[in-house]
Motif scaffolding. Structure first.
Motif, short mmCIF file in Angstrom:
data_model
loop_
_atom_site.label_atom_id
_atom_site.label_comp_id
_atom_site.label_asym_id
_atom_site.label_seq_id
_atom_site.Cartn_x
_atom_site.Cartn_y
_atom_site.Cartn_z
N LEU A 45 -84.70 48.82 4.82
CA LEU A 45 -84.71 49.97 5.72
C LEU A 45 -83.33 50.62 5.72
CD1 LEU A 45 -86.84 51.06 7.86
CD2 LEU A 45 -85.50 49.83 9.54
N ILE A 47 -80.97 53.96 7.19
CA ILE A 47 -80.93 54.99 8.23
C ILE A 47 -79.86 56.02 7.91
CG2 ILE A 47 -80.36 55.42 10.66
CD1 ILE A 47 -81.82 53.00 11.42
N TYR B 78 -76.76 57.24 3.82
CA TYR B 78 -77.63 56.29 4.50
C TYR B 78 -76.93 54.95 4.57
CZ TYR B 78 -81.53 59.51 4.02
OH TYR B 78 -82.35 60.59 4.11
N ARG B 79 -77.27 54.19 5.59
CA ARG B 79 -76.75 52.83 5.61
C ARG B 79 -77.92 51.86 5.74
NH1 ARG B 79 -76.16 54.39 10.96
NH2 ARG B 79 -76.73 52.70 12.38
N LEU B 80 -77.78 50.74 5.05
CA LEU B 80 -78.83 49.73 5.02
C LEU B 80 -78.81 48.97 6.34
CD1 LEU B 80 -80.93 48.33 3.14
CD2 LEU B 80 -79.11 46.81 2.44
N VAL B 81 -79.91 48.99 7.07
CA VAL B 81 -79.92 48.30 8.36
C VAL B 81 -80.81 47.07 8.37
CG1 VAL B 81 -79.29 50.27 9.79
CG2 VAL B 81 -81.69 49.90 9.20
N HIS B 82 -81.69 46.95 7.38
CA HIS B 82 -82.59 45.80 7.35
C HIS B 82 -82.93 45.53 5.89
CE1 HIS B 82 -85.88 43.18 8.54
NE2 HIS B 82 -86.65 43.82 7.69
#
Lengths: 146, 134
Positions: A45, A47, B78-82
Motif C-alpha cells: 500500500l 500513499i 508516494y510512500r510505502l505504508v504497508h
C-alpha cells in the motif's frame, strides 16, 4: 558483540543468557523454516498527497480474470487462479504455486472516489490507483493576524 | 471450495553462483510447479513484476538456471505504508534428468509466469506393451 562490565564485576552469566535469548529470537523471527500463511494476494500500500495506490502480486492473471470492487474506504480484489488443463492428469513433482478462488478486502486509509480509479496489470502485478474525493481532501487554513 | 486461499512469504535465497553480486537487489526463489505428462516435463515459475525481456534461461550440461531481473517501478510522491511482499530478482536452479531432450526445450513468459516445456527423449517415453494371449 555485547559490551559488559567485565573489569569490575567479573564474569556476568546473565549477559550470556541474554545474548543466547536474543540469538534464539532472531532465529525464529526470520521464520525461513516455517513461513506463516498469509492472505492471498499479498499487497503493498502506497500513499500520496491525495491518492492511494494498492499493488498486488497476481502472476498468471490478466485484467479479465480479476474483479475490483470499491465501497467507501475498502477495495475488494477477487478472482480465480487456475492451473493448466493438462496438469490435472499429470504426475506432479512439485506444487508450490497457489491456485483456487480468492477474494480479499483491503481497508484504505481514507474514503475514495469510485469514479476516479485507474487500474492496470503489468507482468502479473496489479496496480490500482484511487483518488480521495475533492470534498474530503485536507485543506490548508490561513490564520489571520490582527 | 470453502478453503481459504493463502500463500506464504517469498523465500529469499543466496544466488547460486559463487562470487559477488553486482546488483543490489534481493533475490527470491520463485514458486514453481513441476509436472510430467506422457511426453513432456513442464516447469511453471511465478515471477511477478518481471518482463519477458528480463528473463534468462540457461542450460549448462544438466543444470538449468532460470533468472528474472526485476525493474523497480518508481512511485514518485508516494510512500510505502504497508508491505506484504518484497520486490527483487528471482533465481532458481534445477538439475535435469537424462531423459530430457535438451535441444527442444521451449520457454515462454506471460503475465509474470515463466513456462518451460521440456520434451522427453524418445527413449524415455512410456510405452504401452500389448499382452498377447498365449
Amino acid at each position: 558483540m555485547q559490551l559488559t562490565q567485565m573489569g569490575r564485576t567479573g564474569w556476568d552469566p546473565f549477559a550470556e543468557m541474554r545474548q543466547l535469548q536474543a540469538d534464539m529470537n532472531r532465529l525464529f523471527d526470520n521464520a525461513g523454516v516455517f513461513p506463516a500463511a498469509q492472505a492471498y494476494p499479498p499487497v503493498n500500500l502506497w500513499i500520496g498527497d491525495s491518492s492511494v495506490v494498492v499493488t498486488a502480486e497476481l502472476p498468471g492473471l490478466s485484467a479479465e480474470d480479476v474483479e475490483l470492487t470499491i465501497r467507501e474506504d475498502t477495495l475488494t480484489i477477487s478472482g480465480e487462479r487456475r492451473q493448466a488443463e493438462e496438469a490435472e492428469h499429470a504426475g506432479w513433482h512439485r506444487r508450490e504455486r497457489p491456485h483456487g478462488v480468492f477474494s480479499r478486502t483491503i481497508g484504505l486509509p481514507f474514503r475514495v472516489d469510485p469514479d476516479q480509479v485507474q487500474a492496470k496489470f503489468d507482468n502479473g502485478v496489479l496496480e490500482v490507483e484511487m483518488q480521495r474525493p475533492e470534498a474530503d481532501r485536507p485543506r490548508k487554513i490561513a490564520i489571520n493576524g490582527n | 471450495m470453502a478453503q481459504e486461499m493463502t500463500t506464504t512469504a517469498k523465500r529469499e535465497v543466496v544466488p547460486a553462483e559463487q562470487g559477488e553480486v553486482t546488483r543490489a537487489a534481493v533475490v527470491y526463489r520463485p514458486d514453481t510447479d513441476i509436472y510430467e505428462t506422457e511426453d513432456q516435463v513442464v516447469v511453471v515459475a511465478d515471477m511477478p513484476g518481471v518482463a519477458p525481456a528480463d528473463v534468462d534461461v540457461n542450460l549448462e550440461r544438466r543444470v538449468l538456471t532460470i533468472r528474472g531481473n526485476f525493474h523497480r517501478q518508481a512511485h514518485d510522491g508516494y510512500r510505502l505504508v504497508h508491505a506484504e511482499y518484497g520486490e527483487g530478482d528471482y533465481e532458481r536452479v534445477f538439475t535435469l534428468s537424462e531423459e530430457i531432450d535438451r535441444d527442444r526445450i521451449e520457454a515462454s513468459h506471460k503475465n509474470g509466469v515463466l513456462t518451460l516445456k521440456m520434451p522427453k527423449a524418445e527413449s524415455a517415453k512410456t510405452r504401452k506393451i500389448t499382452v498377447k494371449a498365449a
